[in-house]
Design a protein around this motif. Sequence first.
Motif, short mmCIF file in Angstrom:
data_model
loop_
_atom_site.label_atom_id
_atom_site.label_comp_id
_atom_site.label_asym_id
_atom_site.label_seq_id
_atom_site.Cartn_x
_atom_site.Cartn_y
_atom_site.Cartn_z
N LEU A 134 84.31 1.85 97.83
CA LEU A 134 85.55 1.17 97.46
C LEU A 134 85.29 -0.17 96.78
CD1 LEU A 134 87.68 1.85 100.68
CD2 LEU A 134 87.72 3.09 98.52
N VAL A 135 84.03 -0.59 96.73
CA VAL A 135 83.67 -1.85 96.06
C VAL A 135 83.52 -1.57 94.57
CG1 VAL A 135 82.01 -3.73 95.93
CG2 VAL A 135 82.51 -2.66 98.14
N LYS A 136 84.15 -2.39 93.72
CA LYS A 136 84.26 -2.10 92.29
C LYS A 136 82.95 -2.28 91.52
CE LYS A 136 89.16 -3.33 92.12
NZ LYS A 136 90.16 -4.26 91.53
N ASP A 137 82.27 -3.40 91.75
CA ASP A 137 81.10 -3.70 90.92
C ASP A 137 80.20 -4.71 91.62
OD1 ASP A 137 82.50 -6.15 90.65
OD2 ASP A 137 83.44 -5.47 88.79
N LYS A 138 79.15 -5.12 90.93
CA LYS A 138 78.18 -6.07 91.47
C LYS A 138 78.85 -7.40 91.82
CE LYS A 138 74.09 -8.73 90.10
NZ LYS A 138 73.07 -8.96 89.02
N PRO A 169 80.11 7.68 91.25
CA PRO A 169 78.89 7.38 92.00
C PRO A 169 77.90 6.52 91.22
CG PRO A 169 78.89 9.66 91.27
CD PRO A 169 80.26 9.12 90.97
N ASN A 170 78.00 6.50 89.88
CA ASN A 170 77.07 5.68 89.09
C ASN A 170 77.27 4.19 89.33
OD1 ASN A 170 75.71 7.82 87.82
ND2 ASN A 170 77.38 8.07 86.35
N ASN A 171 78.41 3.82 89.90
CA ASN A 171 78.68 2.42 90.20
C ASN A 171 77.85 1.93 91.38
OD1 ASN A 171 80.23 -0.07 89.88
ND2 ASN A 171 81.23 0.50 91.79
N ASP A 172 77.27 2.85 92.15
CA ASP A 172 76.54 2.48 93.36
C ASP A 172 75.38 1.52 93.08
OD1 ASP A 172 78.29 4.31 94.35
OD2 ASP A 172 76.80 5.54 95.38
N GLU A 173 74.72 1.70 91.93
CA GLU A 173 73.57 0.85 91.61
C GLU A 173 73.99 -0.61 91.47
OE1 GLU A 173 71.28 2.33 88.31
OE2 GLU A 173 71.62 4.40 88.90
N ASN A 174 75.11 -0.85 90.79
CA ASN A 174 75.59 -2.22 90.61
C ASN A 174 76.03 -2.83 91.94
OD1 ASN A 174 75.28 -2.19 87.79
ND2 ASN A 174 77.24 -1.14 87.52
N VAL A 175 76.69 -2.03 92.76
CA VAL A 175 77.15 -2.53 94.06
C VAL A 175 75.98 -2.90 94.95
CG1 VAL A 175 78.37 -1.90 96.19
CG2 VAL A 175 79.34 -1.28 93.98
N LEU A 176 74.98 -2.02 95.04
CA LEU A 176 73.83 -2.31 95.89
C LEU A 176 73.05 -3.52 95.39
CD1 LEU A 176 72.18 -1.51 98.32
CD2 LEU A 176 70.93 0.13 96.92
N GLU A 177 73.00 -3.70 94.09
CA GLU A 177 72.31 -4.87 93.54
C GLU A 177 72.96 -6.17 94.02
OE1 GLU A 177 70.69 -6.59 89.24
OE2 GLU A 177 71.81 -4.70 89.33
N GLY A 178 74.28 -6.15 94.19
CA GLY A 178 74.99 -7.34 94.63
C GLY A 178 74.94 -7.60 96.12
N LEU A 179 74.30 -6.71 96.87
CA LEU A 179 74.25 -6.84 98.33
C LEU A 179 72.89 -7.31 98.82
CD1 LEU A 179 76.24 -3.61 99.30
CD2 LEU A 179 77.04 -5.98 99.39
N LYS A 200 74.37 6.94 95.81
CA LYS A 200 74.31 8.00 94.80
C LYS A 200 73.89 7.49 93.42
CE LYS A 200 75.35 11.11 97.71
NZ LYS A 200 74.26 11.95 98.23
N GLY A 201 73.25 6.34 93.37
CA GLY A 201 72.71 5.88 92.10
C GLY A 201 71.44 6.66 91.75
#
Length: 231
Positions: free
Chosen positions: A107-111, A143-153, A168-169
């Motif tokens: 549910l998180v939009k982006d980095k 699911p491709n958004n997962d990479e950006n979200v994880l980078e911000g965490l 799922k990145g």
Amino acid sequence: LEYLDLSSTKIKSIPDSACNLYKLKTLRIIGCNSLKKLPKDFKDLLCLRHLHFYYNEYFSMPYEFGRLSHLQTLPIYNVGKKCGPPIGELKHLKDLKGKLEIRNLDLVKDKKEAQLANLFEKPNLQELELRWIDPEKEEREDPNNDENVLEGLEPYHNLKSLRIEHFKGDRFPSWVMKMSVKRGSLQLNNLVEVKLESCTRCKEIPTLGTLPLLQNLEIVELSEVSCFGSS
């Protein structure tokens, strides 16, 4: 009242009047399986230090959760669906310690939004678990958004346990691959446990040879990984 334990009861809701317990420091609601949400004025318990509970990803947390700025114990944080709290509410919880599991990261939009959680500024966190929704339970839009979200965490470098589930990145971001946080390139040298589960699209395993204290390693259902590097 400073301590309230409702654990293992059949309570279906916590009455709104409980939010008048302004000196409450500890609330335990473990094993209250009929309880689906916290009162909307839960944010008024400004002295709360310890919230002990365990629920599935559909448990509804109140909005403005970040007002509980003295909170130290929060085992699970569910990112809200519609009216629930966004991940940015974690920014204000600077005193969190021990274990934190963040659910519903899909549910998180982006980095940029993920960075609002400000995990790098939580030095007392020792265990971090990052979970996206299980695609077998609910269909994912992007699911491709997962990479950006994880980078911000990015966490604080003192972390001892890192778990990532249903990511799922196609590849892990740099801080996971190098096991070091960007700000100052500090190694995650205190990691004792790493668990990667159901990251079914990832093709590479992070560099683990730089973790001198690593004792427990679990790699489950990374079906796209074909080999391990020398590191």
